[in-house]
Structure formats: structure tokens, C-alpha cells
Design a protein around this motif. Structure first.
Motif, PDB file in Angstrom:
ATOM      1  N   HIS A 209       0.885  -1.197  -0.184  1.00  0.00           N
ATOM      2  CA  HIS A 209       0.042   0.087   0.142  1.00  0.00           C
ATOM      3  C   HIS A 209       0.924   1.207  -0.015  1.00  0.00           C
ATOM      4  O   HIS A 209       1.761   1.323   0.827  1.00  0.00           O
ATOM      5  CB  HIS A 209      -0.841  -0.050   1.023  1.00  0.00           C
ATOM      6  CG  HIS A 209      -1.918   1.169   1.210  1.00  0.00           C
ATOM      7  ND1 HIS A 209      -1.671   2.267   1.546  1.00  0.00           N
ATOM      8  CD2 HIS A 209      -3.465   0.999   0.847  1.00  0.00           C
ATOM      9  CE1 HIS A 209      -2.671   2.963   1.222  1.00  0.00           C
ATOM     10  NE2 HIS A 209      -3.729   2.096   1.217  1.00  0.00           N
ATOM     11  N   PRO A 210       0.608   2.125  -0.755  1.00  0.00           N
ATOM     12  CA  PRO A 210       1.707   3.387  -0.887  1.00  0.00           C
ATOM     13  C   PRO A 210       1.711   4.120   0.346  1.00  0.00           C
ATOM     14  O   PRO A 210       2.841   4.656   0.617  1.00  0.00           O
ATOM     15  CB  PRO A 210       0.879   4.120  -2.104  1.00  0.00           C
ATOM     16  CG  PRO A 210       0.073   3.329  -2.630  1.00  0.00           C
ATOM     17  CD  PRO A 210      -0.485   2.279  -2.011  1.00  0.00           C
TER      18      PRO A 210
ATOM     19  N   LEU B 159       0.839  -2.512   9.722  1.00  0.00           N
ATOM     20  CA  LEU B 159       1.992  -2.684   9.855  1.00  0.00           C
ATOM     21  C   LEU B 159       2.481  -3.413  11.162  1.00  0.00           C
ATOM     22  O   LEU B 159       3.579  -4.265  11.281  1.00  0.00           O
ATOM     23  CB  LEU B 159       3.017  -1.167   9.626  1.00  0.00           C
ATOM     24  CG  LEU B 159       2.894  -0.984   8.257  1.00  0.00           C
ATOM     25  CD1 LEU B 159       3.402   0.692   8.318  1.00  0.00           C
ATOM     26  CD2 LEU B 159       3.771  -1.725   7.051  1.00  0.00           C
ATOM     27  N   ARG B 160       1.994  -2.915  12.246  1.00  0.00           N
ATOM     28  CA  ARG B 160       2.137  -3.583  13.501  1.00  0.00           C
ATOM     29  C   ARG B 160       1.800  -4.990  13.438  1.00  0.00           C
ATOM     30  O   ARG B 160       2.624  -5.849  14.013  1.00  0.00           O
ATOM     31  CB  ARG B 160       1.228  -2.751  14.868  1.00  0.00           C
ATOM     32  CG  ARG B 160       1.988  -2.302  15.751  1.00  0.00           C
ATOM     33  CD  ARG B 160       1.177  -1.529  16.947  1.00  0.00           C
ATOM     34  NE  ARG B 160      -0.396  -1.549  16.800  1.00  0.00           N
ATOM     35  CZ  ARG B 160      -1.045  -0.784  16.365  1.00  0.00           C
ATOM     36  NH1 ARG B 160      -0.602   0.331  15.471  1.00  0.00           N
ATOM     37  NH2 ARG B 160      -2.465  -0.876  16.184  1.00  0.00           N
ATOM     38  N   ASN B 161       0.551  -5.201  12.865  1.00  0.00           N
ATOM     39  CA  ASN B 161      -0.028  -6.881  13.028  1.00  0.00           C
ATOM     40  C   ASN B 161       1.055  -7.624  12.277  1.00  0.00           C
ATOM     41  O   ASN B 161       1.050  -8.674  12.615  1.00  0.00           O
ATOM     42  CB  ASN B 161      -1.352  -6.863  12.518  1.00  0.00           C
ATOM     43  CG  ASN B 161      -2.391  -6.270  13.400  1.00  0.00           C
ATOM     44  OD1 ASN B 161      -2.224  -6.160  14.568  1.00  0.00           O
ATOM     45  ND2 ASN B 161      -3.594  -5.707  12.837  1.00  0.00           N
ATOM     46  N   LYS B 162       1.719  -7.233  11.497  1.00  0.00           N
ATOM     47  CA  LYS B 162       2.552  -7.912  10.338  1.00  0.00           C
ATOM     48  C   LYS B 162       3.997  -7.962  11.019  1.00  0.00           C
ATOM     49  O   LYS B 162       5.137  -8.359  10.438  1.00  0.00           O
ATOM     50  CB  LYS B 162       2.723  -7.664   8.978  1.00  0.00           C
ATOM     51  CG  LYS B 162       1.364  -7.639   8.334  1.00  0.00           C
ATOM     52  CD  LYS B 162       0.992  -9.269   8.132  1.00  0.00           C
ATOM     53  CE  LYS B 162      -0.480  -9.405   7.816  1.00  0.00           C
ATOM     54  NZ  LYS B 162      -0.904 -10.762   7.400  1.00  0.00           N
TER      55      LYS B 162
ATOM     56  N   GLN C 160      -4.985   3.207  10.982  1.00  0.00           N
ATOM     57  CA  GLN C 160      -5.267   1.843   9.920  1.00  0.00           C
ATOM     58  C   GLN C 160      -4.193   1.241   9.174  1.00  0.00           C
ATOM     59  O   GLN C 160      -3.687   0.190   9.590  1.00  0.00           O
ATOM     60  CB  GLN C 160      -6.370   2.087   8.947  1.00  0.00           C
ATOM     61  CG  GLN C 160      -7.763   2.394   9.521  1.00  0.00           C
ATOM     62  CD  GLN C 160      -8.846   2.634   8.409  1.00  0.00           C
ATOM     63  OE1 GLN C 160      -8.481   2.904   7.201  1.00  0.00           O
ATOM     64  NE2 GLN C 160     -10.026   2.827   8.880  1.00  0.00           N
ATOM     65  N   GLN C 161      -3.305   2.041   8.663  1.00  0.00           N
ATOM     66  CA  GLN C 161      -2.193   1.492   8.092  1.00  0.00           C
ATOM     67  C   GLN C 161      -1.064   1.076   9.126  1.00  0.00           C
ATOM     68  O   GLN C 161      -0.289   0.006   8.839  1.00  0.00           O
ATOM     69  CB  GLN C 161      -1.470   2.510   6.948  1.00  0.00           C
ATOM     70  CG  GLN C 161      -2.467   2.790   6.005  1.00  0.00           C
ATOM     71  CD  GLN C 161      -3.061   1.864   5.216  1.00  0.00           C
ATOM     72  OE1 GLN C 161      -2.804   0.880   4.919  1.00  0.00           O
ATOM     73  NE2 GLN C 161      -4.491   2.169   4.840  1.00  0.00           N
TER      74      GLN C 161
END
Length: 108
Positions: A18-19, A56-59, A51-52
């Protein structure tokens, strides 16, 4: 084992797909930032940035630490800087190839 690595890579690259997430990572390459700082730089509303960051945190791409009422974000692995730099080099190479092709066509 090889399948586990492929799955990890797939999930990792999905997190980057995602950009705005790429831009957030580029900003975090410069140093730690909180949501308000990221919002101001990105010129985006808080919910979109949050949200973005959640993706990034979840991954496990970024780390979040609480300091008072703020959450400070940073790159989880400094090698992400190198990955983004290599992606930029690949982009530049493709651009050079496209320019060369256009010049060849123009000269025909």
C-alpha cells in the motif's frame, strides 16, 4: 521449512502493498514518530494513518511503544531501510530501461 519462508515473505510483502504504508516506512527510516507527526507529514487524517499503522504492527513490520499518552512507532528491523533502498534502485533501473527504449524508438 522452505514453505514457511515463502509464507513469511508473502505476508511480509502484503504488509508493504500500500503506498501509504511504504511512505510511513520511509518516514520511520528517518527516525521514530508518533501518529500526530505522521499525520502532519502525510497530510492525511488520523484514521487512515492509524489503519495503515495497525497493518504494519500486526505484520510485525513496525514496533509501537507507549510514552505517556503518545504511541511512538519505529521500524522493527533496520534492514527495512535497505529493502526500501533496493526497491528504489530497481525502480530507477526500470526507468532507465524505459528511457532507453523510448530513445531507441525515437531514433528509428
Amino acid at each position: 521449512m522452505n514453505r514457511d519462508i515463502q509464507q513469511f515473505k508473502s505476508e511480509f510483502f502484503k504488509a508493504l502493498a500500500h503506498p501509504m504504508r511504504i511512505r510511513i516506512l520511509e518516514l520511520l527510516c528517518e527516525g521514530e514518530k508518533n501518529v500526530n507527526e505522521l499525520q502532519a507529514i502525510l497530510g492525511s487524517e488520523g484514521s487512515a494513518v492509524s489503519q495503515q499503522l495497525a497493518v504494519l504492527r500486526n505484520k510485525n513490520v513496525v514496533s509501537a511503544t507507549k510514552e505517556g499518552t503518545s504511541v511512538i512507532y519505529s521500524l522493527r528491523d533496520p534492514l527495512i531501510r535497505d529493502l526500501l533502498a533496493v526497491a528504489r534502485q530497481i525502480f530507477d533501473n526500470h526507468l532507465v530501461d524505459a528511457i532507453s527504449l523510448l530513445e531507441t524508438i525515437r531514433n528509428e
